[in-house]
Motif scaffolding. Structure first.
Motif, PDB file in Angstrom:
ATOM      1  N   LYS A   1      57.480  27.511  19.816  1.00  0.00           N
ATOM      2  CA  LYS A   1      58.790  27.835  19.247  1.00  0.00           C
ATOM      3  C   LYS A   1      58.986  29.335  19.067  1.00  0.00           C
ATOM      4  O   LYS A   1      60.115  29.793  18.942  1.00  0.00           O
TER       5      LYS A   1
ATOM      6  N   ASP B   1      57.085  23.031  11.317  1.00  0.00           N
ATOM      7  CA  ASP B   1      56.902  24.044  12.356  1.00  0.00           C
ATOM      8  C   ASP B   1      58.074  24.991  12.585  1.00  0.00           C
ATOM      9  O   ASP B   1      57.878  26.165  12.855  1.00  0.00           O
TER      10      ASP B   1
ATOM     11  N   GLY C   1      59.879  16.289  21.667  1.00  0.00           N
ATOM     12  CA  GLY C   1      60.370  15.691  20.428  1.00  0.00           C
ATOM     13  C   GLY C   1      61.886  15.700  20.446  1.00  0.00           C
ATOM     14  O   GLY C   1      62.544  14.702  20.700  1.00  0.00           O
ATOM     15  N   ASN C   2      62.443  16.905  20.215  1.00  0.00           N
ATOM     16  CA  ASN C   2      63.891  17.071  20.278  1.00  0.00           C
ATOM     17  C   ASN C   2      64.383  17.326  21.700  1.00  0.00           C
ATOM     18  O   ASN C   2      65.574  17.450  21.935  1.00  0.00           O
ATOM     19  N   PHE C   3      63.484  17.476  22.622  1.00  0.00           N
ATOM     20  CA  PHE C   3      63.781  17.682  24.044  1.00  0.00           C
ATOM     21  C   PHE C   3      64.461  19.011  24.365  1.00  0.00           C
ATOM     22  O   PHE C   3      65.071  19.179  25.407  1.00  0.00           O
ATOM     23  N   GLY C   4      64.299  19.993  23.460  1.00  0.00           N
ATOM     24  CA  GLY C   4      64.778  21.337  23.764  1.00  0.00           C
ATOM     25  C   GLY C   4      63.922  21.961  24.856  1.00  0.00           C
ATOM     26  O   GLY C   4      64.432  22.542  25.816  1.00  0.00           O
ATOM     27  N   ASN C   5      62.613  21.823  24.708  1.00  0.00           N
ATOM     28  CA  ASN C   5      61.700  22.408  25.676  1.00  0.00           C
ATOM     29  C   ASN C   5      61.980  21.841  27.069  1.00  0.00           C
ATOM     30  O   ASN C   5      62.111  22.587  28.045  1.00  0.00           O
TER      31      ASN C   5
ATOM     32  N   ALA D   1      54.989  17.449  15.225  1.00  0.00           N
ATOM     33  CA  ALA D   1      56.139  18.285  15.611  1.00  0.00           C
ATOM     34  C   ALA D   1      57.011  17.572  16.654  1.00  0.00           C
ATOM     35  O   ALA D   1      58.066  18.069  17.034  1.00  0.00           O
TER      36      ALA D   1
ATOM     37  N   THR E   1      51.762  23.166  23.693  1.00  0.00           N
ATOM     38  CA  THR E   1      52.809  23.698  22.829  1.00  0.00           C
ATOM     39  C   THR E   1      52.295  24.308  21.523  1.00  0.00           C
ATOM     40  O   THR E   1      53.050  24.987  20.833  1.00  0.00           O
TER      41      THR E   1
HETATM   42  C1  LIG Z   1      58.683  21.519  18.349  1.00  0.00           C
HETATM   43  C2  LIG Z   1      57.420  21.124  19.017  1.00  0.00           C
HETATM   44  C3  LIG Z   1      57.384  20.202  20.090  1.00  0.00           C
HETATM   45  C4  LIG Z   1      58.628  19.493  20.572  1.00  0.00           C
HETATM   46  O1  LIG Z   1      59.491  20.343  21.265  1.00  0.00           O
HETATM   47  P1  LIG Z   1      60.999  19.876  21.531  1.00  0.00           P
HETATM   48  O2  LIG Z   1      61.657  21.054  22.132  1.00  0.00           O
HETATM   49  O3  LIG Z   1      61.554  19.508  20.198  1.00  0.00           O
HETATM   50  O4  LIG Z   1      60.928  18.718  22.461  1.00  0.00           O
HETATM   51  C5  LIG Z   1      56.185  19.931  20.699  1.00  0.00           C
HETATM   52  N1  LIG Z   1      55.040  20.501  20.268  1.00  0.00           N
HETATM   53  C6  LIG Z   1      55.019  21.385  19.245  1.00  0.00           C
HETATM   54  C7  LIG Z   1      53.726  21.952  18.813  1.00  0.00           C
HETATM   55  C8  LIG Z   1      56.206  21.735  18.594  1.00  0.00           C
HETATM   56  O5  LIG Z   1      56.164  22.606  17.570  1.00  0.00           O
END
Ligand SMILES: *Cc1c(COP(=O)(O)O)cnc(C)c1O
Length: 472
Positions: free
Chosen positions: A108, A139, A258-262, A310, A418
């Protein structure tokens, strides 16, 4: 660049509006650029590949054109990224993209640091600070706090649920001084979020303080995450032949989500010409997206707690962007989807360590296992018509367009790591038997004094505190 909105294509906004507003209040939609300009092919085909910041500058340029001049964009990028994203080979067809070399040891940092500097740039001629309010379950707060710390014109107040985040996370967000502070709320994450949301709708408060948010739906957090997809896919394209002797491998980005931003950022990089054939959307037991890809029905649901916390998201906010950019059929052609439960997370951290010697964190381990399964027959089974049970961990039944390459063992995976494993030391130790080495910057923050201010779960008290403590 013109930005439109996921719910109303007639909306036209500039970058500044999209960044400052975060989401479109009128429609409830999320901002997206009207186009994703391709990078120059000569630039993409350079060997050796261009450096990370060079790529970042070229990729960001069209999105800020006419609003941030080149010289200022260069300073923003130079200042945001004193670190890079190393690509580490695990075996001839698997690479790890380490996204934890920033100050808070998680990916992030890439989005939050760019967003902070862009917001500061757009606020440069204002006389009063822009106050960012963030509610966090762990996070996001540390990434935003660290990214905005000492950035001119901006001021950050982080709300977190007291006693409900890990020790490291708490230290990472409560030990700042100056323009960043944390409130430990006697309540849950939802309570924190409610306090923040109420503040945003409080006209009296807004007349006194300029307020903004910094959550992951902001387009200025998504765009910069596309830089490392471009970078890593070029690195891997240039070295894959030497490592694997595969002539033209399909490059697959494996994304713990998670939120699928990545993952949305990965789609942007691909649109801009990154040599990425497809994606693996990897989740924990919060399998809303795998279920959507499997069944065609999108059902948001409450999140469940997992070891990869996260990614504990049951209603991923960027689903809306993905669905606005692609049809379900496109998604099924581009993505394999995979999910893993907690038991699988522990065993895959162990398995990765034993097979490769690499210590992976719980989030990355979901990606590692997905890629390992794909390489060792899971995709072949699908191609042969053997579909698993989607209520059990594993791949969804769709065959992506790159399935054939995977079956013929002509695909290489880039697994996005991540977070640093030391942020989840207990889980990692449980899996591998040894605690990960703690990076200096994490050790440093653990020694700092906790300065969080106790806060009742009560809007009147929160408002009073804001008015008494924040500079108008
Ligand atoms: C936020 C986070 C994710 C999920 O990323 P998204 O963009 O929400 O899919 C995965 N791993 C870690 C360690 C994160 O902090």
């Amino acid at each position: 660049m013109v930005y439109t909105d996921t719910r109303d294509k007639s909306v036209k906004a500039d970058f500044r509006t999209a960044v400052i507003n975060g989401m479109n209040k009128e429609t409830g939609g999320l901002y997206i650029p009207v186009s994703f300009p391709k990078l120059d092919t000569d630039f993409i085909n350079k060997n050796p590949e261009p450096g990370f910041r060079d790529i970042a500058f070229r990729m960001a340029k069209p999105y800020v054109e006419g609003e941030i001049p080149d010289g200022d964009l260069l300073s923003i990028i130079g200042d945001a990224y004193p670190f890079s994203a190393p690509v580490v080979p695990l075996d001839p067809t698997s690479y790890v993209l380490e996204l934890f070399h920033g100050p808070t040891c998680a990916f992030k940092d890439f989005g939050a640091r760019f967003m902070a500097r862009v917001m500061s740039y757009f606020n440069r001629n204002e006389n009063s600070p822009l106050h960012i309010l963030v509610a966090t379950s762990g996070d996001t707060g540390s990434a935003v706090g660290s990214a905005f710390h000492n950035v001119p014109g901006l001021d950050v107040t982080i709300l977190y649920p007291e006693g409900k985040i890990s020790k490291i996370q708490e230290k990472q967000l409560s030990t700042f001084d100056g323009n960043v502070r944390a409130l430990k709320v006697k309540g849950t994450f939802d309570d924190c979020q409610k306090l923040v949301k109420t503040a945003f709708t409080d006209e009296e408060l807004r007349a006194r303080l300029r307020l903004s948010s910094a959550n992951s739906i902001n387009i200025s957090r998504l765009l910069p995450q596309s830089f490392y997809y471009m970078y890593s896919s070029l690195v891997v394209r240039n070295r894959a032949w030497g490592d694997s002797k595969i002539e033209e491998p399909a490059i697959i980005a494996v994304v713990p989500s998670g939120n699928f931003g990545n993952l949305t950022s990965g789609l942007i990089a691909r649109e801009m010409g990154a040599p990425i054939a497809g994606f693996v959307a990897a989740t924990n037991s919060n399998r809303t997206i795998p279920d959507w890809i499997a069944t065609g029905d999108y059902n948001a649901r409450p999140s469940v707690a997992t070891l990869a916390n996260a990614m504990d998201v049951g209603a991923p906010s960027n689903y809306e962007r993905i669905a606005a950019m692609y049809s379900l059929d496109d998604v099924r052609r581009l993505f394999a989807a995979y999910w893993l439960d907690d038991e699988g997370i522990i065993s895959s951290i162990k398995h990765c360590y034993e097979k490769t010697g690499y210590t992976i964190d719980p989030h990355g381990s979901v990606g590692w296992k997905a890629w390992y399964d794909i390489k060792t027959g899971a995709m072949e089974k699908l191609a042969n018509g053997e579909k698993g049970d989607i209520t059990k961990p594993g791949l969804t039944p769709n065959l992506p367009c790159w399935a054939d390459k995977a079956v013929k063992k002509q695909a290489v995976g880039i697994i996005l790591e991540t977070a640093h494993p030391a942020k989840f030391g207990d889980t990692v130790k449980k899996a591998t038997g040894s605690a990960p080495v703690i990076p200096g910057r994490l050790e440093q923050v653990m020694k700092l004094e906790d300065k969080a201010v106790p806060m009742e779960n009560d809007y009147a008290a929160f408002k009073e505190w804001l008015l008494a403590n924040l500079q108008a």
